[in-house]
Motif scaffolding. Structure first.
Motif, mmCIF file in Angstrom:
data_model
loop_
_atom_site.group_PDB
_atom_site.id
_atom_site.type_symbol
_atom_site.label_atom_id
_atom_site.label_comp_id
_atom_site.label_asym_id
_atom_site.label_seq_id
_atom_site.Cartn_x
_atom_site.Cartn_y
_atom_site.Cartn_z
ATOM 1 N N LEU A 1 65.083 17.350 77.381
ATOM 2 C CA LEU A 1 66.628 16.872 77.649
ATOM 3 C C LEU A 1 67.139 17.695 79.184
ATOM 4 C CD1 LEU A 1 68.803 17.471 74.370
ATOM 5 C CD2 LEU A 1 67.346 15.524 74.622
ATOM 6 N N GLY A 2 67.035 16.796 80.194
ATOM 7 C CA GLY A 2 67.214 16.798 81.270
ATOM 8 C C GLY A 2 68.878 16.914 81.434
ATOM 9 N N LYS A 3 69.338 16.428 82.859
ATOM 10 C CA LYS A 3 70.814 15.893 82.954
ATOM 11 C C LYS A 3 70.369 15.070 82.691
ATOM 12 C CE LYS A 3 70.836 19.308 87.032
ATOM 13 N NZ LYS A 3 71.191 19.280 88.182
ATOM 14 N N PRO A 4 71.794 13.927 82.104
ATOM 15 C CA PRO A 4 71.847 12.792 80.950
ATOM 16 C C PRO A 4 71.973 11.453 82.871
ATOM 17 C CG PRO A 4 74.118 14.125 80.561
ATOM 18 C CD PRO A 4 72.795 14.856 81.667
ATOM 19 N N LYS A 5 71.499 10.916 82.494
ATOM 20 C CA LYS A 5 71.776 9.613 84.030
ATOM 21 C C LYS A 5 73.013 8.833 83.522
ATOM 22 C CE LYS A 5 66.576 8.461 82.842
ATOM 23 N NZ LYS A 5 66.385 7.805 82.118
ATOM 24 N N ASP A 6 73.809 8.733 82.132
ATOM 25 C CA ASP A 6 74.869 7.971 82.300
ATOM 26 C C ASP A 6 76.149 8.835 80.934
ATOM 27 O OD1 ASP A 6 74.291 6.933 80.119
ATOM 28 O OD2 ASP A 6 73.463 5.058 81.660
ATOM 29 N N GLU A 7 76.941 7.990 80.518
ATOM 30 C CA GLU A 7 77.661 8.814 79.433
ATOM 31 C C GLU A 7 76.942 8.473 78.161
ATOM 32 O OE1 GLU A 7 81.461 6.947 79.790
ATOM 33 O OE2 GLU A 7 82.091 8.345 81.488
ATOM 34 N N GLU A 8 76.320 7.112 77.637
ATOM 35 C CA GLU A 8 75.546 7.038 76.983
ATOM 36 C C GLU A 8 74.682 7.942 76.620
ATOM 37 O OE1 GLU A 8 75.299 5.100 73.228
ATOM 38 O OE2 GLU A 8 76.884 4.804 74.684
ATOM 39 N N GLN A 9 73.481 8.251 77.387
ATOM 40 C CA GLN A 9 72.731 9.036 77.245
ATOM 41 C C GLN A 9 73.436 10.869 77.244
ATOM 42 O OE1 GLN A 9 69.809 10.137 80.613
ATOM 43 N NE2 GLN A 9 68.348 10.012 79.536
ATOM 44 N N ALA A 10 74.610 10.863 77.435
ATOM 45 C CA ALA A 10 75.057 12.010 77.233
ATOM 46 C C ALA A 10 75.827 12.170 75.531
ATOM 47 C CB ALA A 10 75.815 12.515 78.236
ATOM 48 N N ARG A 11 76.074 11.322 75.262
ATOM 49 C CA ARG A 11 76.564 10.876 73.751
ATOM 50 C C ARG A 11 75.084 11.061 73.046
ATOM 51 N NH1 ARG A 11 78.653 6.801 74.614
ATOM 52 N NH2 ARG A 11 81.294 7.651 75.112
ATOM 53 N N ASN A 12 74.268 10.412 73.149
ATOM 54 C CA ASN A 12 72.966 10.377 72.136
ATOM 55 C C ASN A 12 71.810 11.943 72.188
ATOM 56 O OD1 ASN A 12 72.622 7.622 71.798
ATOM 57 N ND2 ASN A 12 71.494 6.933 73.396
ATOM 58 N N MET A 13 72.598 12.188 73.774
ATOM 59 C CA MET A 13 72.145 13.457 73.839
ATOM 60 C C MET A 13 72.764 15.040 73.009
ATOM 61 S SD MET A 13 71.183 14.742 77.883
ATOM 62 C CE MET A 13 69.315 14.011 78.647
ATOM 63 N N LEU A 14 73.742 14.726 72.798
ATOM 64 C CA LEU A 14 74.761 15.359 72.288
ATOM 65 C C LEU A 14 75.106 15.609 70.633
ATOM 66 C CD1 LEU A 14 77.668 15.272 74.638
ATOM 67 C CD2 LEU A 14 76.604 17.448 74.559
ATOM 68 N N ILE A 15 74.597 13.909 70.391
ATOM 69 C CA ILE A 15 74.481 13.961 68.735
ATOM 70 C C ILE A 15 73.152 14.527 68.192
ATOM 71 C CG2 ILE A 15 73.913 11.676 67.314
ATOM 72 C CD1 ILE A 15 75.681 10.035 69.035
ATOM 73 N N SER A 16 72.409 13.908 69.614
ATOM 74 C CA SER A 16 71.381 14.341 68.467
ATOM 75 C C SER A 16 70.929 16.234 68.062
ATOM 76 C CB SER A 16 69.716 14.857 69.562
ATOM 77 O OG SER A 16 69.757 15.428 70.716
ATOM 78 N N LEU A 17 71.972 16.261 69.720
ATOM 79 C CA LEU A 17 71.922 18.788 68.792
ATOM 80 C C LEU A 17 72.764 18.860 68.574
ATOM 81 C CD1 LEU A 17 72.535 19.409 72.781
ATOM 82 C CD2 LEU A 17 69.994 19.680 71.920
ATOM 83 N N SER A 18 73.805 17.782 67.764
ATOM 84 C CA SER A 18 74.959 18.571 66.570
ATOM 85 C C SER A 18 73.991 18.849 65.204
ATOM 86 C CB SER A 18 75.568 16.872 66.076
ATOM 87 O OG SER A 18 76.250 17.185 64.946
ATOM 88 N N GLY A 19 74.761 19.993 65.113
ATOM 89 C CA GLY A 19 74.005 21.088 63.795
ATOM 90 C C GLY A 19 72.818 21.650 63.752
ATOM 91 N N ARG A 20 72.493 21.586 65.145
ATOM 92 C CA ARG A 20 70.216 21.754 65.089
ATOM 93 C C ARG A 20 70.542 23.306 66.601
ATOM 94 N NH1 ARG A 20 67.250 16.934 66.138
ATOM 95 N NH2 ARG A 20 65.209 17.969 65.255
ATOM 96 N N TRP A 21 69.174 23.821 65.770
ATOM 97 C CA TRP A 21 68.735 24.842 67.162
ATOM 98 C C TRP A 21 67.855 24.222 68.510
ATOM 99 C CZ3 TRP A 21 70.389 29.428 67.136
ATOM 100 C CH2 TRP A 21 70.425 30.647 66.658
ATOM 101 N N HIS A 22 68.161 24.512 69.919
ATOM 102 C CA HIS A 22 67.291 24.128 70.100
ATOM 103 C C HIS A 22 67.144 24.992 70.978
ATOM 104 C CE1 HIS A 22 71.685 23.699 72.021
ATOM 105 N NE2 HIS A 22 70.582 24.010 73.486
ATOM 106 N N LYS A 23 65.688 24.824 72.196
ATOM 107 C CA LYS A 23 65.287 26.174 73.031
ATOM 108 C C LYS A 23 66.424 25.621 74.529
ATOM 109 C CE LYS A 23 60.756 25.304 73.667
ATOM 110 N NZ LYS A 23 59.934 26.241 73.106
ATOM 111 N N VAL A 24 66.347 27.377 75.481
ATOM 112 C CA VAL A 24 66.964 26.812 77.088
ATOM 113 C C VAL A 24 66.358 27.560 77.046
ATOM 114 C CG1 VAL A 24 68.469 26.513 78.380
ATOM 115 C CG2 VAL A 24 69.430 26.200 76.457
ATOM 116 N N ILE A 25 65.738 26.977 78.628
ATOM 117 C CA ILE A 25 64.187 27.752 79.350
ATOM 118 C C ILE A 25 65.059 27.842 80.661
ATOM 119 C CG2 ILE A 25 61.920 27.866 79.807
ATOM 120 C CD1 ILE A 25 60.974 26.516 77.945
ATOM 121 N N THR A 26 64.963 29.235 81.101
ATOM 122 C CA THR A 26 65.896 28.938 82.815
ATOM 123 C C THR A 26 64.081 29.843 82.941
ATOM 124 O OG1 THR A 26 68.316 28.706 82.262
ATOM 125 C CG2 THR A 26 67.117 29.811 84.625
#
Length: 184
Positions: free
Chosen positions: A77-102
């Motif tokens: 999940l990179g940087k969202p292109k627009d508000e709709e993509q941001a919304r979809n990313m946040l919905i998909s992250l809701s209630g879930r674990w994800h990993k962050v790699i730096t």
């Protein structure tokens, strides 16, 4: 001490380096951020490309480049292109674990080092109204995974396993250790 250059405009990376006590210049690399299938390889490649682009012109300096990716399952999940993509990313992250790699690349006349750190983040369940309110702030629009752990996005974070600063965009302890060895 050798001149340190941060090859990034990231306010979060600037904040972390200042917190660690470093003096540095900011010279953004402005490279295209494309991601292939493997998140770890992508983050490490981009960190190196960012550092190398600036280091080519300032070879007597030490240049730090970094890249942060948010990964849900196997999907980046990179940087969202627009508000709709941001919304979809946040919905998909809701209630879930994800990993962050730096991933971080440090190039110096003394040598080069490329390393990474991984942290796990658990979001609480968030409803669409909260997501819409968050998106109105514009904060999620320039952040990997559409949230900033150090900003308003913190209200969604239930747990973190690993280094908070990795999630923020620069693993503080590891970065400090490597910079000390390459800046002397």
């Amino acid at each position: 001490m050798r001149l340190l250059i941060l090859a990034s405009e990231s306010k979060r990376r600037v904040e972390i380096l200042k917190m660690l006590g470093y003096s540095f210049f900011v010279i953004p690399s402005m490279i295209e951020e494309g991601y292939e299938q493997n998140p770890l390889i992508a983050a490490r490649r981009l960190a190196y490309q960012k550092a190398f682009k600036v280091w080519k012109e300032y070879k007597f300096s030490t240049v730090l480049g970094a890249d942060t990716v948010v990964v849900l399952g196997e999907k980046i999940l990179g940087k969202p292109k627009d508000e709709e993509q941001a919304r979809n990313m946040l919905i998909s992250l809701s209630g879930r674990w994800h990993k962050v790699i730096t991933a971080v690349a440090i190039l110096s006349p003394k040598g080069k080092v490329i390393f990474h750190d991984t942290a796990w983040v658990k979001f609480r369940k968030i409803d669409e109204e909260e997501i819409d309110e968050y998106i109105k702030t514009k904060e999620p629009l320039d952040k990997a995974g559409a949230y900033g752990v150090q900003g308003l996005g913190a209200k969604f974070v239930e747990r973190i396993k690993g280094d908070f600063y990795t999630v923020m965009g620069l693993p503080a302890s590891k970065t400090d250790s490597f910079l000390k060895s390459l800046l002397d």
